[in-house]
Scaffold this motif. Sequence first.
Motif, short mmCIF file in Angstrom:
data_model
loop_
_atom_site.label_atom_id
_atom_site.label_comp_id
_atom_site.label_asym_id
_atom_site.label_seq_id
_atom_site.Cartn_x
_atom_site.Cartn_y
_atom_site.Cartn_z
N VAL A 18 0.81 -1.20 0.00
CA VAL A 18 0.00 0.00 0.00
C VAL A 18 0.86 1.28 0.00
CG1 VAL A 18 -0.31 -0.01 2.52
CG2 VAL A 18 -1.99 1.12 1.10
N PHE A 19 2.05 1.22 0.60
CA PHE A 19 2.92 2.40 0.62
C PHE A 19 3.41 2.77 -0.79
CE2 PHE A 19 4.85 1.56 5.17
CZ PHE A 19 3.58 1.60 5.72
N THR A 20 3.62 1.74 -1.61
CA THR A 20 4.25 1.99 -2.92
C THR A 20 3.27 1.95 -4.09
OG1 THR A 20 4.72 -0.36 -3.28
CG2 THR A 20 6.43 0.91 -2.15
N GLU A 21 2.04 1.50 -3.80
CA GLU A 21 1.05 1.20 -4.85
C GLU A 21 0.95 2.26 -5.96
OE1 GLU A 21 -2.40 -1.20 -3.28
OE2 GLU A 21 -3.33 0.71 -3.83
N ALA A 22 0.86 3.53 -5.56
CA ALA A 22 0.66 4.60 -6.55
C ALA A 22 1.88 4.80 -7.44
CB ALA A 22 0.32 5.90 -5.83
N PHE A 23 3.01 4.25 -7.02
CA PHE A 23 4.28 4.56 -7.71
C PHE A 23 4.93 3.35 -8.37
CE2 PHE A 23 3.76 6.87 -3.66
CZ PHE A 23 3.46 8.13 -4.17
N ASN A 24 4.29 2.18 -8.24
CA ASN A 24 4.94 0.93 -8.68
C ASN A 24 5.50 1.01 -10.10
OD1 ASN A 24 4.63 -0.26 -6.23
ND2 ASN A 24 2.95 -1.61 -6.80
N ASP A 25 4.78 1.70 -11.00
CA ASP A 25 5.23 1.78 -12.40
C ASP A 25 6.54 2.57 -12.53
OD1 ASP A 25 3.03 0.39 -13.10
OD2 ASP A 25 1.91 2.12 -13.86
N PHE A 26 6.85 3.34 -11.52
CA PHE A 26 8.03 4.21 -11.60
C PHE A 26 9.23 3.67 -10.81
CE2 PHE A 26 4.27 6.67 -12.34
CZ PHE A 26 4.61 7.54 -13.36
N LEU A 27 9.04 2.51 -10.19
CA LEU A 27 10.11 1.95 -9.36
C LEU A 27 10.97 0.99 -10.18
CD1 LEU A 27 8.07 1.18 -6.10
CD2 LEU A 27 9.23 3.29 -6.77
N PHE A 28 12.27 0.95 -9.90
CA PHE A 28 13.11 0.02 -10.66
C PHE A 28 12.90 -1.41 -10.17
CE2 PHE A 28 16.23 2.03 -7.63
CZ PHE A 28 16.58 0.93 -6.87
N ASP A 29 13.17 -2.35 -11.07
CA ASP A 29 12.93 -3.76 -10.78
C ASP A 29 13.89 -4.31 -9.75
OD1 ASP A 29 10.74 -4.30 -12.23
OD2 ASP A 29 11.82 -4.97 -14.02
N VAL A 30 13.36 -5.09 -8.85
CA VAL A 30 14.16 -5.67 -7.79
C VAL A 30 13.81 -7.15 -7.68
CG1 VAL A 30 14.37 -5.68 -5.27
CG2 VAL A 30 14.46 -3.53 -6.49
N VAL A 31 14.81 -7.99 -7.39
CA VAL A 31 14.54 -9.41 -7.17
C VAL A 31 14.35 -9.60 -5.67
CG1 VAL A 31 15.43 -11.75 -7.48
CG2 VAL A 31 16.12 -9.92 -9.06
#
Length: 427
Positions: free
Chosen positions: A163-176
């Motif tokens: 929920v903290f990141t939901e609005a921004f997920n498309d802008f976050l870099f990929d992480v394993v």
Amino acid sequence: MGEQTKTLTARDKQVIWHPYTQHKTMAAPIPVVKGEGVYLVNENGNKYIDAISSWWTNIHGHAHPFIAQKIFEQAQQLEHVIFAGCTHEPAVRLAEKILGLLQGNFSRIFYSDNGSTAVEVGIKMAIQFHKNKGQHQRTKVLALTHAYHGDTFGSMSVSGRGVFTEAFNDFLFDVVFVNLPELHESPEFTMPAIDPAEIACFIYEPLVQGAGGMRMYHASALQKILTFCKQEGIICIADEVMTGFYRTGKLFASDYVPEKPDIICLSKGLTGGSLPLAITACTHTIFEAFLDNNLRSTFFHGHSFTANPLACAAALASLELLEQPLCQENIAYLVEQNREFVQHLQRTNYGQPILNVRSLGTILAFELHSDKKEYLDKVKEETMEQTLEQGVLLRPLGNTLYIMPPYCITAVQLEKVYATIDKLLHR
Ligand code: PMP
């Protein structure tokens, strides 16, 4: 009504946007006019025990006279100076001090302002380290599920998605992500199918994942993953923003694990919770990779208030207090009392399930039964309201109730916190 006659909460309501707050439905904030040891005092003189150390920052109590005095003295000498091209005594002394406390091969201290920036700096150091070494294939980051590392884009990227990141997920870099089992589960875990040669760094909150719900996991699992990373040339970044300075019973949570990180992030308790300051410490191997006649190898990162002298003076004062026998005794007492209260919670029949009761050092946590196991759970508001009535400030993470008091809490005050929880659970 003139501004002078309106209450603080009424004036706040017109002009302030609070963090992590839904203003449409929020309860009025507590108008805090004074801090006094473990207490916060409101406009009417009501006192609340700060059982969560004001977002886990406060370790010696509020408005500590020794820290206040040291800030005052520093303010009369030098309040701030640009830290590129200049240096000053408090920054150097604090760096020397911290390097003396860290286990491992740490040799350099990079200053910033808060936990998120400490993490940003750590990730950027690790990524550029590989670039400077010509290892251009290392483009991925390994992190833990349920992690929380801050609210800036880099630190959000390496945090668990929710929920903290939901609005921004498309802008976050990929992480394993890798999932480490909790203490009450078997320590076995499965590494994701990854090519280690592509991984630049592994970032983790050692032993306790704070905002992810005070999730505690096995030191042996961390040791295993750190050993793997070291063998594969992956930079290990310990985010000790919450766990640092005896929160877990040892000076740093990394001290529980034989394998040491290459980078360590500190903030919160660093200044005893008095002023914003953060440290990203690194090994000589990392620092060395940035030394070059070619200016492109430079670490191009810095903030206006890097190594603020007032904050460094506060940190030195806090560390001095931390080393005093009284503080060490207080920590040992809190750790022991938490262990006993865990047993009490496990033994008592509250007529409702109290799940996964656990403590590590000065942190105690458990889950209240709830249909929704997530941050937006209603349990939080109800619990806060009920415990505030008793004079104790708590702030559950979803259905996870936890305490993390300042170390100066007295036996009577701690008993009051436990009794308040006991009463809450009996309802
Ligand atoms: N890392 C961890 C482990 C944290 O707990 C926090 C804050 N709760 C942060 C980073 C971010 O720190 P800050 O809020 O100071 O940016």
